[in-house]
Design an enzyme around this catalytic site. Sequence first.
Site, short mmCIF file in Angstrom:
data_model
loop_
_atom_site.label_atom_id
_atom_site.label_comp_id
_atom_site.label_asym_id
_atom_site.label_seq_id
_atom_site.Cartn_x
_atom_site.Cartn_y
_atom_site.Cartn_z
N GLY A 109 0.79 -1.22 0.00
CA GLY A 109 0.00 0.00 0.00
C GLY A 109 0.82 1.26 0.00
O GLY A 109 0.28 2.35 -0.13
N CYS A 110 2.16 1.15 0.15
CA CYS A 110 2.99 2.35 0.19
C CYS A 110 3.88 2.36 -1.04
O CYS A 110 4.74 1.49 -1.17
CB CYS A 110 3.83 2.38 1.46
N GLY A 111 3.71 3.36 -1.90
CA GLY A 111 4.49 3.40 -3.11
C GLY A 111 5.64 4.36 -3.08
O GLY A 111 6.35 4.53 -4.05
#
Length: 273
Positions: A109-111
């Site tokens: 979920g963290c790019g």
Amino acid sequence: MARPLSRSLPGLSVQSDGQLSVRRNLPEEVPVAVVFDGTTQAVMMASPGDIADFAHGFALSEGFIETLDQVESFEMVEHEAGIEARFWLTGDRAKALETRRRKMMGPVGCGLCGIDSLEEATRALPVVTAEPRLSVCEVAGATDALRALQPLHDQTHAVHAAGFLVPGQGIVLAREDVGRHNALDKLIGALALQGIDPAGGAFVLTSRVSVELVQKSAMAGCPVLIAVSAPTAHALRLADQAGITVAAFARGGGFDLYSHPHRITTETPDVAR
């Protein structure tokens, strides 16, 4: 031997009317190290399928390479702890490797995890000028069409997907992953490896539209983003600057149309520009 995409695991379902032993198909995730010329540039948690697509899409969307011609060779190496995707590059890519260097493991979920500076998180994007035209019906039905191309979601109900919609043809390619940005990287890589130009259609997402998804779309040259959920305000600002059309809340036969609406053939769009 290919790693399984999901596993059946036991649990206890606790409901208002009692408890029940259950088994659920749950998605797997594995650390994937992306290595350029012997140096690890990123370690991301991802679903263990379509890793070559993911690695090439990540390399392109994050600016480590500009074209596949800059890849001299590629290999995947399986380890007990995860998977290495190893690139050997042609020419001098040292500057690109340094400016897009990442050091930290990125959770699902963290790019943007591991980027060295705030400036890199909001880097200047190319302006997308391609002008495909999509009908209202194509946009309104895009996420439903993508839903039919999600076998891992059917098993687990716990993964995202990204699809490529071509006007008049529907969704021609789709990829799934536990991370929404990973799913898009897999799609970008698959398109590149199959010689399909993202400029000719739209990315369809089973997620919200966040900053990194706009960034990856701009780097890929895709002019339209269609998403089942909301955009962030900053993502819309970036999309407007990058020339990208955003259609969000695309579900139930309708959608909200935001930046650069001219690519959607509706008569009187009521939009914010």
